[in-house]
Scaffold this motif. Structure first.
Motif, PDB file in Angstrom:
ATOM      1  N   ILE A  38       0.834  -1.212   0.000  1.00  0.00           N
ATOM      2  CA  ILE A  38       0.000   0.000   0.000  1.00  0.00           C
ATOM      3  C   ILE A  38       0.864   1.254   0.000  1.00  0.00           C
ATOM      4  N   ALA A  39       1.953   1.231   0.787  1.00  0.00           N
ATOM      5  CA  ALA A  39       2.826   2.401   0.864  1.00  0.00           C
ATOM      6  C   ALA A  39       3.547   2.642  -0.460  1.00  0.00           C
ATOM      7  N   ASP A  40       4.063   1.569  -1.073  1.00  0.00           N
ATOM      8  CA  ASP A  40       4.826   1.700  -2.310  1.00  0.00           C
ATOM      9  C   ASP A  40       3.940   2.152  -3.479  1.00  0.00           C
ATOM     10  N   MET A  41       2.699   1.693  -3.504  1.00  0.00           N
ATOM     11  CA  MET A  41       1.801   2.007  -4.637  1.00  0.00           C
ATOM     12  C   MET A  41       0.904   3.215  -4.381  1.00  0.00           C
ATOM     13  N   GLY A  42       1.013   3.792  -3.180  1.00  0.00           N
ATOM     14  CA  GLY A  42       0.182   4.966  -2.880  1.00  0.00           C
ATOM     15  C   GLY A  42      -1.305   4.666  -2.878  1.00  0.00           C
ATOM     16  N   LEU A  43      -1.688   3.433  -2.492  1.00  0.00           N
ATOM     17  CA  LEU A  43      -3.092   3.035  -2.526  1.00  0.00           C
ATOM     18  C   LEU A  43      -3.943   3.777  -1.500  1.00  0.00           C
ATOM     19  N   ALA A  44      -3.335   4.209  -0.388  1.00  0.00           N
ATOM     20  CA  ALA A  44      -4.108   4.896   0.653  1.00  0.00           C
ATOM     21  C   ALA A  44      -4.701   6.198   0.101  1.00  0.00           C
ATOM     22  N   GLY A  45      -3.866   6.950  -0.698  1.00  0.00           N
ATOM     23  CA  GLY A  45      -4.372   8.206  -1.280  1.00  0.00           C
ATOM     24  C   GLY A  45      -5.503   7.947  -2.259  1.00  0.00           C
ATOM     25  N   GLN A  46      -5.373   6.886  -3.059  1.00  0.00           N
ATOM     26  CA  GLN A  46      -6.422   6.573  -4.038  1.00  0.00           C
ATOM     27  C   GLN A  46      -7.726   6.189  -3.335  1.00  0.00           C
ATOM     28  N   MET A  47      -7.647   5.388  -2.236  1.00  0.00           N
ATOM     29  CA  MET A  47      -8.861   4.984  -1.509  1.00  0.00           C
ATOM     30  C   MET A  47      -9.523   6.182  -0.847  1.00  0.00           C
ATOM     31  N   GLU A  48      -8.704   7.150  -0.374  1.00  0.00           N
ATOM     32  CA  GLU A  48      -9.278   8.361   0.235  1.00  0.00           C
ATOM     33  C   GLU A  48     -10.033   9.160  -0.814  1.00  0.00           C
ATOM     34  N   ALA A  49      -9.420   9.273  -2.019  1.00  0.00           N
ATOM     35  CA  ALA A  49     -10.053  10.046  -3.091  1.00  0.00           C
ATOM     36  C   ALA A  49     -11.370   9.401  -3.538  1.00  0.00           C
ATOM     37  N   GLN A  50     -11.411   8.101  -3.528  1.00  0.00           N
ATOM     38  CA  GLN A  50     -12.625   7.391  -3.963  1.00  0.00           C
ATOM     39  C   GLN A  50     -13.652   7.243  -2.844  1.00  0.00           C
ATOM     40  N   GLY A  51     -13.242   7.535  -1.581  1.00  0.00           N
ATOM     41  CA  GLY A  51     -14.141   7.342  -0.443  1.00  0.00           C
ATOM     42  C   GLY A  51     -14.453   5.879  -0.197  1.00  0.00           C
ATOM     43  N   PHE A  52     -13.432   5.013  -0.419  1.00  0.00           N
ATOM     44  CA  PHE A  52     -13.638   3.571  -0.335  1.00  0.00           C
ATOM     45  C   PHE A  52     -13.752   3.107   1.128  1.00  0.00           C
ATOM     46  N   VAL A  53     -14.779   2.313   1.390  1.00  0.00           N
ATOM     47  CA  VAL A  53     -14.974   1.720   2.728  1.00  0.00           C
ATOM     48  C   VAL A  53     -15.010   0.202   2.576  1.00  0.00           C
ATOM     49  N   LYS A  54     -14.083  -0.520   3.290  1.00  0.00           N
ATOM     50  CA  LYS A  54     -14.028  -1.973   3.181  1.00  0.00           C
ATOM     51  C   LYS A  54     -15.012  -2.619   4.155  1.00  0.00           C
ATOM     52  N   PRO A  55     -15.455  -3.849   3.868  1.00  0.00           N
ATOM     53  CA  PRO A  55     -16.323  -4.580   4.799  1.00  0.00           C
ATOM     54  C   PRO A  55     -15.613  -4.814   6.140  1.00  0.00           C
ATOM     55  N   GLU A  56     -16.411  -5.025   7.197  1.00  0.00           N
ATOM     56  CA  GLU A  56     -15.850  -5.134   8.555  1.00  0.00           C
ATOM     57  C   GLU A  56     -14.963  -6.359   8.743  1.00  0.00           C
ATOM     58  N   ASP A  57     -15.243  -7.430   7.982  1.00  0.00           N
ATOM     59  CA  ASP A  57     -14.492  -8.668   8.208  1.00  0.00           C
ATOM     60  C   ASP A  57     -13.206  -8.736   7.413  1.00  0.00           C
ATOM     61  N   GLU A  58     -12.849  -7.660   6.693  1.00  0.00           N
ATOM     62  CA  GLU A  58     -11.610  -7.645   5.934  1.00  0.00           C
ATOM     63  C   GLU A  58     -10.590  -6.741   6.609  1.00  0.00           C
ATOM     64  N   LEU A  59      -9.461  -6.500   5.912  1.00  0.00           N
ATOM     65  CA  LEU A  59      -8.414  -5.658   6.474  1.00  0.00           C
ATOM     66  C   LEU A  59      -8.900  -4.225   6.669  1.00  0.00           C
ATOM     67  N   ARG A  60      -8.447  -3.614   7.743  1.00  0.00           N
ATOM     68  CA  ARG A  60      -8.740  -2.197   7.991  1.00  0.00           C
ATOM     69  C   ARG A  60      -7.465  -1.408   7.718  1.00  0.00           C
ATOM     70  N   ILE A  61      -7.581  -0.411   6.834  1.00  0.00           N
ATOM     71  CA  ILE A  61      -6.417   0.398   6.443  1.00  0.00           C
ATOM     72  C   ILE A  61      -6.596   1.816   6.983  1.00  0.00           C
ATOM     73  N   THR A  62      -5.561   2.286   7.686  1.00  0.00           N
ATOM     74  CA  THR A  62      -5.606   3.655   8.235  1.00  0.00           C
ATOM     75  C   THR A  62      -4.363   4.395   7.773  1.00  0.00           C
ATOM     76  N   TRP A  63      -4.628   5.648   7.229  1.00  0.00           N
ATOM     77  CA  TRP A  63      -3.518   6.491   6.739  1.00  0.00           C
ATOM     78  C   TRP A  63      -3.390   7.645   7.719  1.00  0.00           C
ATOM     79  N   ILE A  64      -2.180   7.787   8.339  1.00  0.00           N
ATOM     80  CA  ILE A  64      -1.988   8.746   9.424  1.00  0.00           C
ATOM     81  C   ILE A  64      -0.897   9.733   9.039  1.00  0.00           C
ATOM     82  N   ALA A  65      -1.208  11.027   9.271  1.00  0.00           N
ATOM     83  CA  ALA A  65      -0.237  12.095   8.965  1.00  0.00           C
ATOM     84  C   ALA A  65       0.872  12.113  10.003  1.00  0.00           C
ATOM     85  N   GLU A  66       1.934  12.916   9.736  1.00  0.00           N
ATOM     86  CA  GLU A  66       3.076  12.998  10.640  1.00  0.00           C
ATOM     87  C   GLU A  66       2.696  13.519  12.017  1.00  0.00           C
TER      88      GLU A  66
END
Length: 428
Positions: A38-66
């Motif tokens: 996710i870090a190498d491909m910048g997927l967190a930024g793309q999911m934020e732009a799309q407003g993507f929400v994953k189902p509860e039983d799958e992985l939870r991804i959190t992008w945190i600023a400095e």
């Protein structure tokens, strides 16, 4: 059975704990791979732009600023979240590049595996996966584990019962047939115990036989002089004896009474010797030569009466013993050597590192030598009664030697004489 039950419980417990730790390592390794992708491909930024929400039983991804503010979270979507800078895994990632941990999520309300990785731009990608408790992880295997544990326990119980019966069976067989203990076959570990039981049983039977023979012998030995005393006394009481005969009868009554007293005294002494501890409490240092000297002086008139020469030689020999018993031992050996001698015979008493009483009397044949220390055993019964012997002298000698832990040996030839040696363990 208790050891088996505890062993099964501990095995299941520790196996579960160890397996769970391996499970944790595998989960963290997977989360690390996801975070790196996710870090190498910048997927967190793309999911934020799309407003993507994953189902509860799958992985939870959190992008945190400095600064710890949450830029994106796949579980809550675009909702505002509190600062995550104080989260353990996030603070570890900001300091060391990565961090991990298992704790209860305030947002999800469940036990979660967390893994955080610091990206090149300074932000932190955190991946979370629901862990559940250790019991949740293994709830599907617990019924099988429990069934195996129960089966193992009952199998162990059956084996324990079978082995116990196998262990005890030879003893039960021996107890059921103590008259033939040799017929019982035992496994090699039990063989020493079985042999000891056989020996003890043999000793018990032998002692019972000895007691029975002793009782019969005592009855017989007491009956003979008592019959004589009673007969002579009856003749005197009925006036059937002349004055001369009455004197002879009185002498016979006196002689038989003396024989009875000697017999009773010997029986009482043998009975007392059965309890060796009473004598061991009165042990002291005594000189065997001095005891032999006094005995020789006392027995000199008796030897002269029988036409036997009694002599003593040797050196002092100090032993730890009961003085009275040692005097009795020397007396009985000398008395026997004089009684069973011949006119003009000799008795030599020698004290060196042992006590030796030797005579040149009638001797004892080889077939009787092992039995002369038995109670009431006489080689020549007619001679024993003529000399006034009770048949207990050498039995008393043997018992006294046993009380002192001494060894006693006998050498004899018919017509040549007898030599008896007594060797004390504490001689000095």
């Amino acid at each position: 059975m208790l050891v088996t039950a505890v062993s099964i419980i501990l095995t299941v417990f520790f196996t579960t704990v160890v397996s769970y730790r391996f499970f944790q390592k595998e989960v963290f390794a997977d989360l690390s791979s996801f975070a790196e992708i996710i870090a190498d491909m910048g997927l967190a930024g793309q999911m934020e732009a799309q407003g993507f929400v994953k189902p509860e039983d799958e992985l939870r991804i959190t992008w945190i600023a400095e600064d710890g503010s949450v830029l994106y979270d796949s579980y809550t979507g675009g909702e505002a979240m509190e600062n995550h800078k104080d989260r353990p895994e996030v603070s570890q990632a900001m300091e060391r590049g990565e961090g991990s941990g298992v704790r209860r999520s305030q947002t999800m309300g469940k036990s979660i595996f967390f893994y955080a990785r610091k990206a090149e731009d300074g932000t932190v990608i955190r991946i979370a996966k629901e862990a559940g408790s250790i019991w949740n992880v293994y709830r599907d295997t617990l019924p099988v584990t429990f069934l195996v544990a129960v089966l193992s326990f009952f199998i162990s119980v059956w084996i324990a019962r079978y082995l116990t019966k196998a262990f005890v069976r030879p003893i039960e067989q021996m107890a059921a047939d103590m008259d033939n203990p040799e017929s019982v076959t035992a496994y090699k570990e039990l063989a020493p115990l079985m042999e000891r039981i056989r020996v003890r049983h043999g000793e018990a039977l032998r002692n019972a036989r000895i007691r029975q023979e002793f009782t019969a012998n005592v009855s017989h030995e007491l009956k003979t002089p008592l019959t004589s005393i009673s007969g002579y006394a009856e003749l005197i009481a009925n006036g059937m004896a002349s004055k001369k005969e009455g004197r002879h009868f009185a002498e016979e009554i006196h002689r038989n009474a003396q024989r009875l007293l000697a017999l009773i005294n010997d029986i009482l002494q043998l009975s007392e010797l059965d309890d060796a501890m009473d004598y061991k409490q009165s042990f002291e240092l005594v000189d065997v030569y001095e005891i032999a000297r006094r005995c020789a002086d006392m027995m000199a008139p008796v030897a002269a009466k029988h036409g036997v020469t009694l002599s003593l030689k040797g050196t002092p020999l100090t032993v730890c013993a009961n003085k009275e018993l040692l005097e009795e031992l020397v007396y009985n050996l000398c008395d026997n050597a004089i009684r069973y001698n011949k006119k003009g015979g000799h008795v030599w008493v020698t004290v060196t590192d042992r006590l030796i009483v030797q005579d040149d009397g009638i001797g004892i044949s080889l077939k009787y030598q092992k039995r002369v220390f038995e109670r009431f055993f006489r080689v020549d019964k007619s001679r024993s009664k003529k000399t006034g012997g009770t048949g207990l002298g050498l039995a008393i000698v043997k018992h006294i030697a046993e009380v002192h832990g001494a060894s006693i040996s006998l050498d004899s030839d018919v017509g040549i004489g007898t030599t008896i040696r007594v060797e004390f363990p504490q001689a000095s």
